[in-house]
Enzyme design. Structure first.
Site, PDB file in Angstrom:
ATOM      1  N   ARG A 166      37.074  49.127  39.776  1.00 29.90           N
ATOM      2  CA  ARG A 166      38.436  49.641  39.946  1.00 29.90           C
ATOM      3  C   ARG A 166      39.421  48.900  39.037  1.00 29.90           C
ATOM      4  O   ARG A 166      40.631  49.122  39.123  1.00 29.90           O
ATOM      5  CB  ARG A 166      38.862  49.502  41.415  1.00 29.90           C
ATOM      6  CG  ARG A 166      38.052  50.390  42.354  1.00 29.90           C
ATOM      7  CD  ARG A 166      38.368  50.116  43.810  1.00 29.90           C
ATOM      8  NE  ARG A 166      37.620  51.025  44.691  1.00 29.90           N
ATOM      9  CZ  ARG A 166      37.433  50.815  46.005  1.00 29.90           C
ATOM     10  NH1 ARG A 166      37.931  49.735  46.583  1.00 29.90           N
ATOM     11  NH2 ARG A 166      36.751  51.681  46.712  1.00 29.90           N
ATOM     12  N   GLY A 175      34.489  40.053  45.336  1.00 31.36           N
ATOM     13  CA  GLY A 175      33.736  39.772  46.570  1.00 31.36           C
ATOM     14  C   GLY A 175      32.252  39.634  46.315  1.00 31.36           C
ATOM     15  O   GLY A 175      31.600  38.705  46.811  1.00 31.36           O
ATOM     16  N   ARG A 216      27.882  19.805  31.507  1.00 30.88           N
ATOM     17  CA  ARG A 216      28.861  20.301  32.482  1.00 30.88           C
ATOM     18  C   ARG A 216      28.235  21.307  33.434  1.00 30.88           C
ATOM     19  O   ARG A 216      28.516  21.285  34.645  1.00 30.88           O
ATOM     20  CB  ARG A 216      30.045  20.919  31.731  1.00 30.88           C
ATOM     21  CG  ARG A 216      30.808  19.881  30.923  1.00 30.88           C
ATOM     22  CD  ARG A 216      31.736  20.511  29.908  1.00 30.88           C
ATOM     23  NE  ARG A 216      32.356  19.467  29.081  1.00 30.88           N
ATOM     24  CZ  ARG A 216      32.942  19.700  27.914  1.00 30.88           C
ATOM     25  NH1 ARG A 216      32.990  20.935  27.422  1.00 30.88           N
ATOM     26  NH2 ARG A 216      33.471  18.716  27.227  1.00 30.88           N
ATOM     27  N   ARG A 268      27.125  19.613  25.104  1.00 32.10           N
ATOM     28  CA  ARG A 268      28.092  19.142  26.106  1.00 32.10           C
ATOM     29  C   ARG A 268      28.280  20.178  27.215  1.00 32.10           C
ATOM     30  O   ARG A 268      28.591  19.818  28.357  1.00 32.10           O
ATOM     31  CB  ARG A 268      29.432  18.812  25.448  1.00 32.10           C
ATOM     32  CG  ARG A 268      30.200  20.001  24.914  1.00 32.10           C
ATOM     33  CD  ARG A 268      31.463  19.556  24.170  1.00 32.10           C
ATOM     34  NE  ARG A 268      32.323  20.659  23.782  1.00 32.10           N
ATOM     35  CZ  ARG A 268      32.098  21.460  22.734  1.00 32.10           C
ATOM     36  NH1 ARG A 268      31.025  21.274  21.976  1.00 32.10           N
ATOM     37  NH2 ARG A 268      32.930  22.446  22.435  1.00 32.10           N
ATOM     38  N   HIS A 269      28.052  21.432  26.878  1.00 35.75           N
ATOM     39  CA  HIS A 269      28.193  22.474  27.900  1.00 35.75           C
ATOM     40  C   HIS A 269      27.053  22.386  28.916  1.00 35.75           C
ATOM     41  O   HIS A 269      27.234  22.678  30.094  1.00 35.75           O
ATOM     42  CB  HIS A 269      28.245  23.851  27.250  1.00 35.75           C
ATOM     43  CG  HIS A 269      29.348  23.984  26.248  1.00 35.75           C
ATOM     44  ND1 HIS A 269      30.672  23.885  26.599  1.00 35.75           N
ATOM     45  CD2 HIS A 269      29.324  24.156  24.899  1.00 35.75           C
ATOM     46  CE1 HIS A 269      31.423  24.011  25.521  1.00 35.75           C
ATOM     47  NE2 HIS A 269      30.636  24.164  24.481  1.00 35.75           N
ATOM     48  N   THR A 329      36.671  45.190  42.851  1.00 39.44           N
ATOM     49  CA  THR A 329      37.299  44.185  41.983  1.00 39.44           C
ATOM     50  C   THR A 329      36.292  43.320  41.239  1.00 39.44           C
ATOM     51  O   THR A 329      36.676  42.592  40.315  1.00 39.44           O
ATOM     52  CB  THR A 329      38.159  43.230  42.831  1.00 39.44           C
ATOM     53  OG1 THR A 329      37.283  42.597  43.784  1.00 39.44           O
ATOM     54  CG2 THR A 329      39.284  43.972  43.547  1.00 39.44           C
ATOM     55  N   GLY A 330      35.060  43.314  41.675  1.00 33.89           N
ATOM     56  CA  GLY A 330      34.056  42.381  41.159  1.00 33.89           C
ATOM     57  C   GLY A 330      34.115  41.031  41.830  1.00 33.89           C
ATOM     58  O   GLY A 330      33.222  40.198  41.648  1.00 33.89           O
ATOM     59  N   CYS A 353      31.630  45.574  42.284  1.00 38.36           N
ATOM     60  CA  CYS A 353      32.278  46.134  43.461  1.00 38.36           C
ATOM     61  C   CYS A 353      33.651  46.619  42.976  1.00 38.36           C
ATOM     62  O   CYS A 353      33.851  46.807  41.772  1.00 38.36           O
ATOM     63  CB  CYS A 353      32.341  45.142  44.628  1.00 38.36           C
ATOM     64  SG  CYS A 353      33.309  43.644  44.346  1.00 38.36           S
ATOM     65  N   HIS A 398      29.217  29.051  27.230  1.00 40.86           N
ATOM     66  CA  HIS A 398      29.629  27.748  27.753  1.00 40.86           C
ATOM     67  C   HIS A 398      29.170  27.480  29.177  1.00 40.86           C
ATOM     68  O   HIS A 398      28.995  26.315  29.550  1.00 40.86           O
ATOM     69  CB  HIS A 398      31.162  27.630  27.698  1.00 40.86           C
ATOM     70  CG  HIS A 398      31.682  27.377  26.309  1.00 40.86           C
ATOM     71  ND1 HIS A 398      32.980  26.990  26.057  1.00 40.86           N
ATOM     72  CD2 HIS A 398      31.069  27.455  25.092  1.00 40.86           C
ATOM     73  CE1 HIS A 398      33.147  26.832  24.751  1.00 40.86           C
ATOM     74  NE2 HIS A 398      32.008  27.126  24.140  1.00 40.86           N
ATOM     75  N   ASN A 399      29.017  28.497  29.981  1.00 34.60           N
ATOM     76  CA  ASN A 399      28.691  28.295  31.403  1.00 34.60           C
ATOM     77  C   ASN A 399      27.259  28.679  31.748  1.00 34.60           C
ATOM     78  O   ASN A 399      26.854  28.542  32.905  1.00 34.60           O
ATOM     79  CB  ASN A 399      29.661  29.079  32.298  1.00 34.60           C
ATOM     80  CG  ASN A 399      31.108  28.875  31.902  1.00 34.60           C
ATOM     81  OD1 ASN A 399      31.802  29.815  31.510  1.00 34.60           O
ATOM     82  ND2 ASN A 399      31.581  27.627  31.956  1.00 34.60           N
ATOM     83  N   ASP A 431      28.472  47.720  45.440  1.00 37.80           N
ATOM     84  CA  ASP A 431      28.779  48.388  46.708  1.00 37.80           C
ATOM     85  C   ASP A 431      29.157  49.836  46.387  1.00 37.80           C
ATOM     86  O   ASP A 431      28.975  50.319  45.248  1.00 37.80           O
ATOM     87  CB  ASP A 431      29.836  47.624  47.517  1.00 37.80           C
ATOM     88  CG  ASP A 431      31.229  47.715  46.927  1.00 37.80           C
ATOM     89  OD1 ASP A 431      31.403  48.336  45.849  1.00 37.80           O
ATOM     90  OD2 ASP A 431      32.171  47.154  47.540  1.00 37.80           O
ATOM     91  N   HIS A 432      29.724  50.517  47.368  1.00 38.14           N
ATOM     92  CA  HIS A 432      30.030  51.944  47.224  1.00 38.14           C
ATOM     93  C   HIS A 432      31.097  52.221  46.159  1.00 38.14           C
ATOM     94  O   HIS A 432      31.205  53.340  45.672  1.00 38.14           O
ATOM     95  CB  HIS A 432      30.512  52.491  48.571  1.00 38.14           C
ATOM     96  CG  HIS A 432      31.643  51.697  49.146  1.00 38.14           C
ATOM     97  ND1 HIS A 432      31.425  50.527  49.859  1.00 38.14           N
ATOM     98  CD2 HIS A 432      32.983  51.863  49.084  1.00 38.14           C
ATOM     99  CE1 HIS A 432      32.593  50.029  50.220  1.00 38.14           C
ATOM    100  NE2 HIS A 432      33.550  50.813  49.758  1.00 38.14           N
TER     101      HIS A 432
HETATM  102  C1  RB5 Z   1      35.685  47.824  49.024  1.00 39.24           C
HETATM  103  O1  RB5 Z   1      36.733  48.625  49.473  1.00 39.24           O
HETATM  104  C2  RB5 Z   1      36.213  46.619  48.267  1.00 39.24           C
HETATM  105  O2  RB5 Z   1      36.815  45.734  49.138  1.00 39.24           O
HETATM  106  C3  RB5 Z   1      35.108  45.972  47.478  1.00 39.24           C
HETATM  107  O3  RB5 Z   1      34.551  46.887  46.594  1.00 39.24           O
HETATM  108  C4  RB5 Z   1      35.487  44.768  46.611  1.00 39.24           C
HETATM  109  O4  RB5 Z   1      36.593  45.056  45.813  1.00 39.24           O
HETATM  110  C5  RB5 Z   1      35.593  43.480  47.292  1.00 39.24           C
HETATM  111  O5  RB5 Z   1      35.724  42.419  46.656  1.00 39.24           O
END
Ligand code: RB5
Length: 146
Positions: A113, A74, A140, A136-137, A71-72, A69, A102-103, A12-13
């Protein structure tokens, strides 16, 4: 080992610059970066970008996906709604290696961020250099699919 060297990237942005840096890095490593944008910092909605990238991995068009994104989190949730996708958020290289080993993760999500650019590159390298261990992985991982 797969001969598919295509990796789809999206974000995203909140992660445009880091996504583009990762695209250059993986290109330098010999992968084909399929960067589906977006390319402006105009506010956008991470679910549509996560899903778009995930569809390219689920179809087999791309071997892996790297999505970002703020936090990664969403965009990872959106990608994991696509059948066949196993995507983890990583903020350290050990986890990035283990989600492959493993996954059998086929997508990696990074929070722009959360981690700095140099660590993000280490995370990408750990993901791409690891191999699924099977055994085994595999049992699973097969249990994850509904
Ligand atoms: C955007 O502001 C923020 O919510 C998005 O980048 C992300 O962190 C969502 O999980």
């Amino acid at each position: 080992m797969s001969t598919n060297k295509r990796i789809v990237l999206s974000s995203d942005h909140a992660a445009i610059d880091l996504r583009q840096a990762i695209a250059k890095h993986i290109t330098d490593l010999g992968w084909e970066a399929v960067d589906i944008g977006p390319n402006t910092t105009e506010s956008t909605h991470y679910p549509k970008h996560g899903r778009a990238a995930a569809l390219q991995v689920a179809s087999g068009d791309c071997r892996f996906g790297i999505i970002l994104c703020g936090t990664g989190q969403g965009i990872m949730m959106a990608a994991n709604k696509v059948a066949g996708i196993r995507c983890g958020v990583c903020a350290d290289a050990f986890s990035a290696r283990m989600i492959r080993a493993h996954n059998n993760a086929n997508m990696l999500s990074i929070g722009a961020r959360v981690v700095g650019d140099a660590l993000a590159i280490d995370i990408v390298d750990a993901f791409l250099n690891a191999e699924f261990e099977g055994g085994r992985h595999g049992t699973r991982v097969d249990m994850i699919e509904p």
